[in-house]
Design a protein around this motif. Structure first.
Motif, short mmCIF file in Angstrom:
data_model
loop_
_atom_site.label_atom_id
_atom_site.label_comp_id
_atom_site.label_asym_id
_atom_site.label_seq_id
_atom_site.Cartn_x
_atom_site.Cartn_y
_atom_site.Cartn_z
N CYS A 15 6.99 19.80 -8.27
CA CYS A 15 5.74 19.17 -9.38
C CYS A 15 6.49 18.70 -10.41
O CYS A 15 7.49 18.94 -10.85
CB CYS A 15 4.94 20.28 -9.77
SG CYS A 15 4.00 21.00 -8.41
N GLY A 16 6.13 17.34 -10.93
CA GLY A 16 6.63 16.74 -12.15
C GLY A 16 5.17 15.72 -12.72
O GLY A 16 4.40 15.85 -12.13
N GLY A 17 5.41 15.50 -13.70
CA GLY A 17 4.57 14.71 -14.45
C GLY A 17 5.26 13.96 -15.80
O GLY A 17 6.44 14.10 -16.31
N VAL A 31 9.53 10.39 -14.61
CA VAL A 31 8.90 11.71 -14.97
C VAL A 31 9.68 12.42 -15.69
O VAL A 31 10.73 12.43 -15.61
CB VAL A 31 8.39 12.53 -13.56
CG1 VAL A 31 7.50 11.75 -12.78
CG2 VAL A 31 9.71 12.78 -12.89
N GLU A 34 12.52 14.43 -13.97
CA GLU A 34 13.29 13.65 -13.07
C GLU A 34 14.55 14.38 -12.59
O GLU A 34 14.73 14.44 -11.35
CB GLU A 34 13.41 12.25 -13.48
CG GLU A 34 14.10 11.37 -12.59
CD GLU A 34 14.43 10.10 -12.89
OE1 GLU A 34 15.54 9.54 -13.19
OE2 GLU A 34 13.49 9.29 -13.04
N THR A 55 6.80 16.36 -2.63
CA THR A 55 6.62 16.07 -4.29
C THR A 55 5.25 15.82 -4.70
O THR A 55 4.76 15.12 -4.15
CB THR A 55 7.62 15.14 -4.73
OG1 THR A 55 7.47 14.00 -4.19
CG2 THR A 55 9.13 15.68 -4.50
N THR A 57 3.39 14.48 -8.39
CA THR A 57 3.53 13.98 -9.66
C THR A 57 1.98 13.65 -10.06
O THR A 57 1.08 13.39 -9.50
CB THR A 57 4.24 12.78 -9.77
OG1 THR A 57 3.84 11.83 -8.71
CG2 THR A 57 5.90 13.04 -9.42
N THR A 59 0.60 11.43 -13.17
CA THR A 59 1.22 10.41 -14.24
C THR A 59 -0.14 9.51 -14.50
O THR A 59 -1.06 9.39 -13.87
CB THR A 59 2.23 9.42 -13.35
OG1 THR A 59 1.50 8.80 -12.24
CG2 THR A 59 3.29 10.28 -12.79
N MET A 65 10.90 6.95 -8.46
CA MET A 65 11.00 8.39 -7.60
C MET A 65 12.36 8.22 -7.06
O MET A 65 12.37 8.05 -6.02
CB MET A 65 9.85 8.40 -6.68
CG MET A 65 8.57 8.39 -7.09
SD MET A 65 7.39 8.48 -5.78
CE MET A 65 5.88 7.68 -6.45
N ASN A 76 0.69 11.42 -5.69
CA ASN A 76 0.53 11.14 -7.03
C ASN A 76 -0.86 11.14 -7.39
O ASN A 76 -1.63 10.61 -6.90
CB ASN A 76 1.13 9.89 -7.50
CG ASN A 76 1.07 9.56 -8.88
OD1 ASN A 76 1.85 10.25 -9.80
ND2 ASN A 76 0.06 8.89 -9.46
#
Length: 126
Positions: A15-17, A31, A34, A55, A57, A59, A65, A76
């Motif tokens: 996960c990311g944001g 992100v 990253e 993955t 995200t 955003t 990416m 996303n």
């Protein structure tokens, strides 16, 4: 630690944001996590070809990416608020089809995109 945990999983979910605010552009299209997302997705996909890498995200708009070539799926969500976790789980568990109707284009790199503005007044032209 994240790669080791991912290697023991049926599916690796990374996960990311992005951090964002109204009235101000983000400094770039990355992100915040990253480097972590690239390292973990690359590490798992290289070490274990049989473990799918997904993955997630969160955003406010398009992101680049660089981990894309190491993943099997990307999801996303655009600032879903208190239902973010429910929305992700619903798609991951197959209860909802995300239908892939994206309102934005996700560029491979920032080259050729309009650079974010860090000034008080921003004037964009194409």
């Amino acid at each position: 630690i994240a790669i080791a945990k991912g290697l023991g999983a049926d599916v690796a979910v990374i996960c990311g944001g992005t951090t964002s605010t109204e009235m101000k552009d983000r400094p770039n299209l990355s992100v915040d996590q990253e480097q972590f997302m690239v390292a973990v997705s690359q590490g798992i996909s290289t070490a274990a070809k049989n473990i799918p890498v997904v993955t997630l995200t969160m955003t406010p708009g398009a992101v680049v990416m660089p981990w894309l070539k190491y993943t099997d799926a990307v999801l996303n969500i655009f600032l879903a608020g208190k239902y973010t976790g429910t929305a992700f789980a619903s798609v991951l568990l197959g209860k909802t089809n995300p239908s892939a109707k994206s309102p934005v284009t996700f560029p491979i790199t920032e080259f050729g995109t309009i650079a974010p503005c860090q000034e008080k007044d921003c004037h964009y032209e194409e």
